[in-house]
Design an enzyme around this catalytic site. Structure first.
Site, PDB file in Angstrom:
ATOM      1  N   HIS A  44      -9.619  11.307   2.495  1.00  0.00           N
ATOM      2  CA  HIS A  44      -8.762  10.124   2.364  1.00  0.00           C
ATOM      3  C   HIS A  44      -7.415  10.311   3.055  1.00  0.00           C
ATOM      4  O   HIS A  44      -6.527   9.472   2.948  1.00  0.00           O
ATOM      5  CB  HIS A  44      -8.549   9.827   0.865  1.00  0.00           C
ATOM      6  CG  HIS A  44      -7.922   8.502   0.588  1.00  0.00           C
ATOM      7  ND1 HIS A  44      -6.629   8.375   0.121  1.00  0.00           N
ATOM      8  CD2 HIS A  44      -8.398   7.231   0.689  1.00  0.00           C
ATOM      9  CE1 HIS A  44      -6.339   7.106  -0.062  1.00  0.00           C
ATOM     10  NE2 HIS A  44      -7.392   6.375   0.282  1.00  0.00           N
ATOM     11  N   LYS A  54       3.002   4.360  -1.344  1.00  0.00           N
ATOM     12  CA  LYS A  54       3.006   5.189  -2.554  1.00  0.00           C
ATOM     13  C   LYS A  54       4.277   6.022  -2.504  1.00  0.00           C
ATOM     14  O   LYS A  54       4.342   7.044  -1.830  1.00  0.00           O
ATOM     15  CB  LYS A  54       1.788   6.104  -2.629  1.00  0.00           C
ATOM     16  CG  LYS A  54       0.442   5.376  -2.700  1.00  0.00           C
ATOM     17  CD  LYS A  54      -0.175   5.274  -1.346  1.00  0.00           C
ATOM     18  CE  LYS A  54      -1.572   4.695  -1.412  1.00  0.00           C
ATOM     19  NZ  LYS A  54      -2.136   4.502  -0.070  1.00  0.00           N
ATOM     20  N   ASP A  73       0.085  16.245  20.587  1.00  0.00           N
ATOM     21  CA  ASP A  73       0.527  17.402  21.380  1.00  0.00           C
ATOM     22  C   ASP A  73       1.298  18.453  20.580  1.00  0.00           C
ATOM     23  O   ASP A  73       2.120  19.178  21.144  1.00  0.00           O
ATOM     24  CB  ASP A  73       1.422  16.949  22.540  1.00  0.00           C
ATOM     25  CG  ASP A  73       0.665  16.162  23.597  1.00  0.00           C
ATOM     26  OD1 ASP A  73      -0.575  16.262  23.637  1.00  0.00           O
ATOM     27  OD2 ASP A  73       1.315  15.453  24.381  1.00  0.00           O
ATOM     28  N   HIS A  96       0.817  -1.213   0.000  1.00  0.00           N
ATOM     29  CA  HIS A  96       0.000   0.000   0.000  1.00  0.00           C
ATOM     30  C   HIS A  96       0.852   1.265   0.000  1.00  0.00           C
ATOM     31  O   HIS A  96       0.336   2.374   0.113  1.00  0.00           O
ATOM     32  CB  HIS A  96      -0.916  -0.044   1.235  1.00  0.00           C
ATOM     33  CG  HIS A  96      -2.052   0.913   1.215  1.00  0.00           C
ATOM     34  ND1 HIS A  96      -2.188   1.936   2.127  1.00  0.00           N
ATOM     35  CD2 HIS A  96      -3.113   1.021   0.388  1.00  0.00           C
ATOM     36  CE1 HIS A  96      -3.291   2.619   1.881  1.00  0.00           C
ATOM     37  NE2 HIS A  96      -3.873   2.086   0.831  1.00  0.00           N
ATOM     38  N   ASP A 113      15.750  10.760  -9.478  1.00  0.00           N
ATOM     39  CA  ASP A 113      17.206  10.981  -9.456  1.00  0.00           C
ATOM     40  C   ASP A 113      17.804  10.816  -8.068  1.00  0.00           C
ATOM     41  O   ASP A 113      18.909  11.317  -7.800  1.00  0.00           O
ATOM     42  CB  ASP A 113      17.547  12.377 -10.002  1.00  0.00           C
ATOM     43  CG  ASP A 113      17.332  12.483 -11.505  1.00  0.00           C
ATOM     44  OD1 ASP A 113      17.345  11.426 -12.175  1.00  0.00           O
ATOM     45  OD2 ASP A 113      17.126  13.603 -12.008  1.00  0.00           O
ATOM     46  N   LYS A 115      -4.357  10.592   5.814  1.00  0.00           N
ATOM     47  CA  LYS A 115      -3.906   9.758   6.925  1.00  0.00           C
ATOM     48  C   LYS A 115      -2.957  10.598   7.775  1.00  0.00           C
ATOM     49  O   LYS A 115      -1.826  10.878   7.379  1.00  0.00           O
ATOM     50  CB  LYS A 115      -3.163   8.519   6.422  1.00  0.00           C
ATOM     51  CG  LYS A 115      -3.956   7.651   5.414  1.00  0.00           C
ATOM     52  CD  LYS A 115      -3.594   7.976   4.012  1.00  0.00           C
ATOM     53  CE  LYS A 115      -4.060   6.936   3.005  1.00  0.00           C
ATOM     54  NZ  LYS A 115      -5.443   6.543   3.031  1.00  0.00           N
TER      55      LYS A 115
END
Length: 400
Positions: free
Chosen positions: A318, A148, A325, A146, A153, A320
């Site tokens: 979507h 990405k 704190d 999962h 370079d 995440k």
């Protein structure tokens, strides 16, 4: 009656087969697991929240690549932006740039043939990773890559929640606008993204490139201290648990799927009971069946303890993110769900610069302002249909 008992028996045997397959598959997986740890790094980091802006920047950087382009996505679709993406990679490969494209076998399954056809005859190296394998087909079908990751370079990296498809650039009427967080990294941290890409590539293509110094140029220190955290169905839950248990004032969570395991759910309850403010942002409009209902059992209990839960109203959420704190901020590929904690290969980035965290917190607060603050009664089981969906969601929550 005999037919009924036969059906029950067959269902029992099927369930037993899946249970044995999954249990032994996971046991062997954990025995072979080799965790990768990276030190603190200093990089320049920019966060994108809009698909059109991200892909304009990403495609521009790909066009400027001189030596090698390494890209890993969970999903590439069969649509216009996907075709533009693949055409750009073909052109760079024809220009003499090394191009490696690694896609998850299940995530990109619907477009697998079209992608292969489009790249056929080009110099782009294409590999699909994590295909189901014997003897544990069911377990290996569940374990997905999962991550990405894009590395250009060896100097510029990208990491986050976006994949390649029309919904990510707000062209899907049901899920638009698409709200997501994706990082662009320049500096020391890029070498860790490169290492993980080459490690995943090596596993899928069966070629070892992690020792090739050509892919690891000298990198300067950037502005923000951070750490890259790779995980493979293990370890991420423990790191999240440590962060949650360290919280003194506030925990902020943004996730499309809120299905914590027992350990993290217990940690969150304990945090609220000791006076830590807990804020959770989830989408109002889900993109997959049952994920919304699967979250209700957890959200009800947290609401009863005093947590604040927001449902995003302006499109599909979507992102995440986890902020503790204002001292630690996590952005990456992992959702706050059992699949990310116990099955998927994920990649997250912990950031420690308080000024940068404050900027990201501002983005999250803006998203909260476009959400509905819900109460326990809003997600109570109001009818038999809701009850049935929630019961089914509970039984399969591990695989949602």
């Amino acid at each position: 009656m005999d037919i009924f008992l036969m059906i029950i028996g067959i269902l029992y045997l099927v369930a037993l087969f899946f249970f044995i397959d999954f249990s032994f598959g996971r046991k062997i997986h954990l025995e072979k697991l080799k965790l990768q740890y990276f030190p603190d790094r200093h990089s320049d980091i920019q966060m994108f929240t809009s698909g059109p802006e991200l892909f304009a920047d990403l495609f521009a950087e790909i066009k400027e690549a001189q030596k090698h382009i390494h890209i890993l996505f969970y999903i590439v679709k069969k649509d216009r932006i996907s075709s533009d993406f693949l055409s750009l990679l073909k052109k760079k490969a024809d220009d003499g740039v090394e191009v490696r494209l690694l896609l998850d076998w299940v995530g990109s399954w619907k477009a697998k043939r079209s992608i292969s056809r489009e790249l056929q005859g080009s110099k782009v190296q294409l590999v699909f990773c994590k295909p189901p394998r014997p003897p544990f087909f069911f377990y290996t079908f569940q374990v997905r890559n999962h991550r990405k990751i894009t590395v250009i370079d060896g100097k510029i990296g990208y990491l986050g929640g976006f994949n390649i498809g029309k919904e990510y650039i707000n062209l899907d009427t049901k899920l638009s606008p698409w709200r997501d967080y994706h990082l662009k990294i320049g500096g020391e941290g890029v070498q860790d993204l490169q290492h993980m890409f080459l490690r995943d590539w090596g596993e899928a293509a069966r070629v070892r490139l992690t020792q090739n110094k050509a892919y690891f140029p000298r990198l300067e220190k950037g502005k923000y201290r951070h750490k890259v955290i790779p995980s493979e169905g293990f370890y991420l839950e423990d790191t999240f648990s440590d962060l949650i248990n360290s919280a003194k004032q506030c925990i902020m969570i943004g996730t499309p799927y809120f299905i914590p395991g027992r350990k993290l759910f217990r940690d969150l309850q304990s945090a609220v009971k000791r006076g830590v403010k807990l804020e959770i942002l989830v989408p109002s409009n889900p993109d997959h069946a049952l994920v919304k209902e699967a979250s209700y059992r957890y959200l009800r209990k947290l609401l009863a303890l005093g947590a604040s839960v927001y449902q995003y109203q302006n499109g599909f959420y979507h992102s995440k993110i986890l902020i503790i704190d204002n001292k630690v901020c996590d952005v990456g590929t992992a959702n706050f769900d059992k699949r990310s904690f116990y099955l998927n290969h994920e990649m997250n980035c912990y950031m420690y610069d308080t000024h940068f965290i404050e900027e990201i917190r501002g983005v999250l607060k803006q998203d909260q302002s476009e959400a509905k603050l819900i109460s326990k009664s809003d997600i109570s089981m109001l009818n038999p249909w809701t009850f049935c969906k929630e019961m089914v969601a509970r039984s399969v929550s591990f695989f949602l």
